[in-house]
Scaffold this motif. Structure first.
Motif, PDB file in Angstrom:
ATOM      1  N   CYS A 198       0.858  -1.194   0.000  1.00  0.00           N
ATOM      2  CA  CYS A 198       0.000   0.000   0.000  1.00  0.00           C
ATOM      3  C   CYS A 198       0.891   1.240   0.000  1.00  0.00           C
ATOM      4  O   CYS A 198       1.099   1.897   1.025  1.00  0.00           O
ATOM      5  CB  CYS A 198      -0.927  -0.008   1.212  1.00  0.00           C
ATOM      6  N   VAL A 199       1.452   1.542  -1.177  1.00  0.00           N
ATOM      7  CA  VAL A 199       2.471   2.581  -1.280  1.00  0.00           C
ATOM      8  C   VAL A 199       1.831   3.957  -1.443  1.00  0.00           C
ATOM      9  O   VAL A 199       0.709   4.093  -1.938  1.00  0.00           O
ATOM     10  CB  VAL A 199       3.416   2.297  -2.465  1.00  0.00           C
ATOM     11  N   PRO A 200       2.553   5.017  -1.035  1.00  0.00           N
ATOM     12  CA  PRO A 200       2.061   6.380  -1.268  1.00  0.00           C
ATOM     13  C   PRO A 200       1.992   6.679  -2.763  1.00  0.00           C
ATOM     14  O   PRO A 200       2.649   6.029  -3.576  1.00  0.00           O
ATOM     15  CB  PRO A 200       3.117   7.262  -0.579  1.00  0.00           C
ATOM     16  N   GLY A 201       1.211   7.676  -3.112  1.00  0.00           N
ATOM     17  CA  GLY A 201       1.080   8.085  -4.503  1.00  0.00           C
ATOM     18  C   GLY A 201      -0.174   8.906  -4.692  1.00  0.00           C
ATOM     19  O   GLY A 201      -0.947   9.111  -3.740  1.00  0.00           O
ATOM     20  N   ALA A 205      -3.061   1.330  -2.047  1.00  0.00           N
ATOM     21  CA  ALA A 205      -2.630   2.693  -1.740  1.00  0.00           C
ATOM     22  C   ALA A 205      -2.592   2.896  -0.231  1.00  0.00           C
ATOM     23  O   ALA A 205      -3.358   2.287   0.513  1.00  0.00           O
ATOM     24  CB  ALA A 205      -3.584   3.710  -2.379  1.00  0.00           C
ATOM     25  N   GLY A 206      -1.685   3.770   0.184  1.00  0.00           N
ATOM     26  CA  GLY A 206      -1.594   4.063   1.609  1.00  0.00           C
ATOM     27  C   GLY A 206      -0.258   4.669   1.953  1.00  0.00           C
ATOM     28  O   GLY A 206       0.461   5.182   1.092  1.00  0.00           O
ATOM     29  N   GLY A 207       0.104   4.536   3.208  1.00  0.00           N
ATOM     30  CA  GLY A 207       1.333   5.148   3.685  1.00  0.00           C
ATOM     31  C   GLY A 207       2.550   4.258   3.601  1.00  0.00           C
ATOM     32  O   GLY A 207       3.639   4.638   4.051  1.00  0.00           O
ATOM     33  N   GLY A 208       2.377   3.065   3.049  1.00  0.00           N
ATOM     34  CA  GLY A 208       3.521   2.176   2.889  1.00  0.00           C
ATOM     35  C   GLY A 208       3.624   1.084   3.916  1.00  0.00           C
ATOM     36  O   GLY A 208       4.486   0.216   3.816  1.00  0.00           O
TER      37      GLY A 208
END
Length: 480
Positions: A333-336, A462-465
């Motif tokens: 859930c990586v930033p973007g 998606a998210g903060g990583g």
């Protein structure tokens, strides 16, 4: 019983196809713009049943740039190597090559730098001289509707002159947007197969000359006519081992992208006649009998060790984004950007042109948001989101800014089944099973095309990583 086929033979977004035969094998490639990997290589033994065997380009941009990247390619086999020339409208004419079509392919090399140089095609002549023809993109060069020919070094490292205009569409009655040239030589005659008239409503023209520099005579050889196949044009001429001739071309179908048709090609008075009297055919006998039924992969059981060849990213991927292990796909859930259309880490594949139902299972570990999307100029999705009250089912779309719209009030268990039913006209109904069976979630969504491409089926996280989305087998059931 004679085996038959029906068009389109590739019913998904295989845009700007080119095709060749080497021995008894046929190979096809297509434009991919900014998808990574790009330039897919498809293989067939009969021009009807195709499988993906690799990609010729493994990198691209680090950010999402719709409409840029790899434009219409030309595929050739010369001197024991496979060659693909393509135009990057912001860079110039590029080439890659390989001994084996499965790879490895060379790093892209710029044969001719310059903005707006598109749709290149080479020809190695009988005397050893090499040539390169290309079109022009008005969006970058300020001109179009013309074709330019260069002498080229036989090793395809560079062009050897400033270029000669050989066909000017502005001088031909009714012509507009002449592009996509494919250069051939047969029986001492030079041929340029080139589409004109635009993506949605264009036609296929053929030009012939006794000298590669012209002058060229022209004839329209394929157009919609009385059929329902709009804009049948831009593709490749190929023969079979038995000596029959065929033409593969695209038809623009909006959210489905540019699907690929196969036309028989005969000769009359020294000119090719495509389809049935210059109009597309709905199908016919398979060109080479005895082929095994196959189609480019859509479903993926994530058995690994890598992703299926049908998948691509919206920009250069980071290895930390994904892992395939034990029949599961794990996406970080990586930033973007919240807008999925701008997010490089969306993993997608072509939207099937036939009605279908897509399902997968999703478990959300930690903080984040993940799901299944249908993505073009607009998008919608169904998925899971972690909240203070637990994990909830989420149905969002591009109109809500990408940060989530309709939320199901009750928490859902891990491993929820999510999916989508894509109906006629690419109308999408999202599905989910929160414990009481698969049901519809939210209002139907009308899929839309992207920038020069069809919509894609996508998976995202998606998210903060710190979170991770775990997807089970991705199943596409196509209605025939």
């Amino acid at each position: 019983m004679t085996a038959t086929y029906r068009n389109p033979v590739l019913n998904a977004d295989w845009s700007d196809p080119d095709v060749i035969r080497v021995g008894e094998d046929f190979y096809l490639t297509a434009s991919t713009f900014t998808k990574v990997p790009g330039l897919p290589i498809l293989h067939s033994r009969d021009l009807v049943n195709w499988t993906i065997i690799g990609h010729a380009v493994t990198g691209g941009y680090d950010d999402v740039r719709p409409g840029c990247g790899v434009w219409a390619p030309s595929l050739r086999h010369h001197d024991g190597r496979f060659w693909i020339f393509y135009g990057d409208p912001d860079v110039g004419v590029c080439v890659v090559s390989a001994e084996d079509p499965r790879g490895p392919w060379t790093t892209p090399h710029v044969v001719k730098p310059g903005a707006g140089l598109i749709d290149p095609c080479p020809l190695w002549d009988d005397d050893g001289q090499a040539y390169l023809v290309h079109g022009w993109a008005k969006s970058r060069a300020g001109v179009n509707n013309r074709l330019t020919l260069h002498r080229m070094s036989p090793d395809a490292r560079e062009v050897l002159d400033g270029g000669t205009p050989i066909i000017d569409g502005d001088l031909l009655p009714g012509y507009r947007t002449l592009e996509g040239p494919k250069l051939y030589k047969r029986d001492g005659v030079y041929w340029i197969f080139a589409p004109a008239g635009g993506v949605e409503q264009g036609w296929q023209s053929v030009f012939r000359a006794e000298s590669v520099f012209g002058p060229y005579e022209d004839r329209i050889v394929l157009r919609q006519g009385r059929t329902d196949v709009n804009g049948p044009h831009q593709g490749g001429w190929v023969d079979t081992p038995s000596g029959d001739h065929w033409f593969m071309h695209f038809q623009d179908r909006g959210p489905y992208g540019r699907v690929v048709h196969l036309q028989p090609m005969t000769w009359n008075g020294g000119w090719p006649v495509m389809g049935a009297g210059g109009e597309p055919v709905p199908g016919g006998p398979v060109p080479v009998p005895g082929g095994t039924p196959s189609a480019p992969a859509t479903s993926d059981d994530f058995s690994g060790p890598g992703l299926g060849l049908q998948w691509s990213w919206q920009a250069n991927p980071d290895p930390s984004w994904w892992e395939v292990r034990d029949g599961r796909l794990r996406l970080a859930c990586v930033p973007g950007p919240e807008d999925l259309a701008k997010r490089p880490s969306v993993l997608g594949q072509r939207l099937p042109g036939d009605p279908c139902t897509v399902t997968t299972t999703l478990t959300l570990e930690g903080e984040g948001r993940a799901g299944l999307c249908v993505l073009g100029a607009t998008y919608a999705y169904v998925g899971l989101e972690s909240t203070r009250d637990g994990t909830v089912l989420l149905r969002g779309d591009s109109e809500d800014g990408g940060d989530g719209g309709e939320r199901v009030a009750v928490p859902v268990r891990d491993g929820v089944v999510i999916g989508a039913r894509i109906g006629t006209g690419a109308l999408v109904t999202f599905l989910a099973d929160t414990g009481d069976g698969l049901r519809e979630v939210g209002a139907p969504f009308q899929a839309t095309r992207g920038h020069w491409v069809g919509a894609v089926l996508g998976l995202f996280a998606a998210g903060g990583g710190t979170g991770r989305a775990v997807f089970g087998a991705f199943t596409v059931d196509i209605e025939r």
